[in-house]
Design an enzyme around this catalytic site. Structure first.
Site, PDB file in Angstrom:
ATOM      1  N   ASP A  60       0.855  -1.184   0.000  1.00  0.00           N
ATOM      2  CA  ASP A  60       0.000   0.000   0.000  1.00  0.00           C
ATOM      3  C   ASP A  60       0.889   1.231   0.000  1.00  0.00           C
ATOM      4  O   ASP A  60       1.658   1.446   0.945  1.00  0.00           O
ATOM      5  CB  ASP A  60      -0.890  -0.028   1.244  1.00  0.00           C
ATOM      6  CG  ASP A  60      -1.872   1.137   1.315  1.00  0.00           C
ATOM      7  OD1 ASP A  60      -1.799   2.046   0.452  1.00  0.00           O
ATOM      8  OD2 ASP A  60      -2.707   1.139   2.235  1.00  0.00           O
ATOM      9  N   ASN A  87       2.762   5.327  -9.946  1.00  0.00           N
ATOM     10  CA  ASN A  87       1.520   5.302 -10.707  1.00  0.00           C
ATOM     11  C   ASN A  87       0.274   5.173  -9.839  1.00  0.00           C
ATOM     12  O   ASN A  87      -0.798   5.639 -10.231  1.00  0.00           O
ATOM     13  CB  ASN A  87       1.556   4.136 -11.706  1.00  0.00           C
ATOM     14  CG  ASN A  87       0.221   3.892 -12.362  1.00  0.00           C
ATOM     15  OD1 ASN A  87      -0.243   4.677 -13.194  1.00  0.00           O
ATOM     16  ND2 ASN A  87      -0.449   2.809 -11.975  1.00  0.00           N
ATOM     17  N   TYR A 151      -8.504  16.102  -5.366  1.00  0.00           N
ATOM     18  CA  TYR A 151      -7.785  15.220  -6.289  1.00  0.00           C
ATOM     19  C   TYR A 151      -6.871  16.053  -7.180  1.00  0.00           C
ATOM     20  O   TYR A 151      -5.673  15.747  -7.343  1.00  0.00           O
ATOM     21  CB  TYR A 151      -8.786  14.431  -7.133  1.00  0.00           C
ATOM     22  CG  TYR A 151      -8.143  13.658  -8.259  1.00  0.00           C
ATOM     23  CD1 TYR A 151      -7.388  12.520  -8.008  1.00  0.00           C
ATOM     24  CD2 TYR A 151      -8.292  14.077  -9.585  1.00  0.00           C
ATOM     25  CE1 TYR A 151      -6.788  11.808  -9.048  1.00  0.00           C
ATOM     26  CE2 TYR A 151      -7.704  13.363 -10.619  1.00  0.00           C
ATOM     27  CZ  TYR A 151      -6.958  12.241 -10.348  1.00  0.00           C
ATOM     28  OH  TYR A 151      -6.364  11.540 -11.387  1.00  0.00           O
ATOM     29  N   ALA A 153      -5.707  19.078  -6.682  1.00  0.00           N
ATOM     30  CA  ALA A 153      -4.644  19.705  -5.896  1.00  0.00           C
ATOM     31  C   ALA A 153      -3.526  18.711  -5.594  1.00  0.00           C
ATOM     32  O   ALA A 153      -2.341  19.063  -5.610  1.00  0.00           O
ATOM     33  CB  ALA A 153      -5.214  20.278  -4.602  1.00  0.00           C
ATOM     34  N   LYS A 155      -2.637  16.185  -7.454  1.00  0.00           N
ATOM     35  CA  LYS A 155      -1.881  15.958  -8.682  1.00  0.00           C
ATOM     36  C   LYS A 155      -1.045  17.183  -9.052  1.00  0.00           C
ATOM     37  O   LYS A 155       0.064  17.053  -9.602  1.00  0.00           O
ATOM     38  CB  LYS A 155      -2.830  15.582  -9.818  1.00  0.00           C
ATOM     39  CG  LYS A 155      -3.456  14.199  -9.662  1.00  0.00           C
ATOM     40  CD  LYS A 155      -2.406  13.095  -9.595  1.00  0.00           C
ATOM     41  CE  LYS A 155      -3.019  11.709  -9.672  1.00  0.00           C
ATOM     42  NZ  LYS A 155      -1.995  10.642  -9.640  1.00  0.00           N
TER      43      LYS A 155
END
Length: 251
Positions: A60, A87, A151, A153, A155
Site C-alpha cells: 500500500d 503510478n 484530487y 490539488a 496531482k
C-alpha cells in the site's frame, strides 16, 4: 524496438490494472525486471502472470512501512533499482461541502506522501544507477475541475514535486519527469472514484465530447510515454510534465 531497458530494474506502483499494468508489460517486454505493487493480491498476481519478468508484491503506497519494503524487495531480488514509476493513485468526486479531514488526507496519502516516501527510499539506489523517476499525474493536475478540487490539488502537488526533485537530483544524474494522463479506459471511475456504472457511463460520454480527439485513451497509449521517459535514450529530459490526454488540457 528500444533496448536500453534490458536488465534494468523497475518498480511500478498500482500495477495490477490500467496504466500501471500496461507500463509493467511494456517494460518487461523490453527486457526489464519489474516489480508491480497494489493492495489487491488476486488482481496483482493476475497482472504478474502476463510476463515472466514481472513480480508481484502486495503493498500500500499510503503505508510508510511499505515504501521501504517495496524498495527492499527490488534490491533483495535483483541487487539494484533503475526506475521508479509512481503510478498508484487515489481520488474522489468530492464537492467542497462534503469534505472531511479524513477524505482529504486519504487522497494526499496516496498521491503525494506515498510517492515522496517511495522516492526517498529509492534514492540511494537510484543514485548508484543514475536512474529515473516517472510520476503519473492527471490532466487535472493543471486543469481545474468542479468537484475534483482535492484530487486535482494532489496531482498539482505531484507535478511540482516532479520539477523540484528534478532540480534537486540532477547533480546525482537522476532524472525526474511526469506523465499527465487524461481519461483512459482503466476502470478508475468505478474503482478509484467510486461511481456507479451508470454514473461512470454518463461521465465518459461527457469526456468524449470535451476531448478534442473525441475519445478516451487506452492504457497502452499512456504507458508508452512512461517507458519513453524512463528509457536511457531520454537522458537529456528532466523536470517535464508530458500531457497524454487527447488534447483535454487545452479546453
Amino acid at each position: 524496438m528500444m533496448s536500453g531497458l534490458k536488465d534494468k530494474v523497475v518498480i511500478v506502483t498500482g500495477g495490477s490494472s490500467g496504466i500501471g499494468r500496461a507500463a509493467a508489460l511494456d517494460f518487461a517486454e523490453l527486457g526489464a525486471k519489474v516489480i508491480v505493487t497494489a493492495r489487491r493480491a488476486a488482481a496483482l498476481e493476475e497482472a504478474a502472470s502476463i510476463h515472466p519478468n514481472i513480480t508481484a508484491l502486495v503493498a500500500d503506497v499510503a503505508s510508510p512501512e511499505d515504501a521501504e519494503r517495496t524498495v527492499g524487495k527490488a534490491i533483495e531480488t535483483w541487487g539494484r533499482l533503475d526506475v521508479l514509476v509512481n503510478n498508484a493513485g487515489a481520488g474522489a468526486i468530492l464537492p467542497l461541502a462534503e469534505v472531511t479531514a479524513e477524505r482529504i488526507a486519504s487522497i494526499f496519502a496516496v498521491n503525494v506522501i506515498g510517492p515522496s516516501l517511495l522516492a526517498a527510499a529509492a534514492l540511494p539506489h537510484l543514485i548508484a544507477t543514475k536512474g529515473a523517476i516517472v510520476n503519473i499525474s492527471s490532466t487535472f493536475g493543471h486543469k481545474p475541475g468542479a468537484g475534483l478540487s482535492h484530487y486535482a490539488a494532489s496531482k498539482a502537488a505531484l507535478e511540482h514535486l516532479t520539477r523540484c526533485w528534478a532540480l534537486e537530483l540532477a547533480p546525482h544524474g537522476i532524472r525526474v519527469n511526469a506523465v499527465a494522463a487524461g481519461p483512459t479506459e482503466s476502470g478508475a471511475l468505478t474503482g478509484m472514484m467510486g461511481l456507479s456504472p451508470e454514473q461512470a457511463a454518463a461521465i465518459k460520454a461527457q469526456e468524449r465530447e470535451q476531448i478534442p480527439l473525441k475519445r478516451r485513451g487506452n492504457p497502452e497509449e499512456v504507458a508508452r510515454w512512461i517507458v519513453q521517459l524512463a528509457e536511457p535514450a531520454s537522458a537529456w529530459v528532466t523536470g517535464q510534465v508530458l500531457a497524454v490526454d487527447g488534447g483535454l488540457g487545452l479546453t
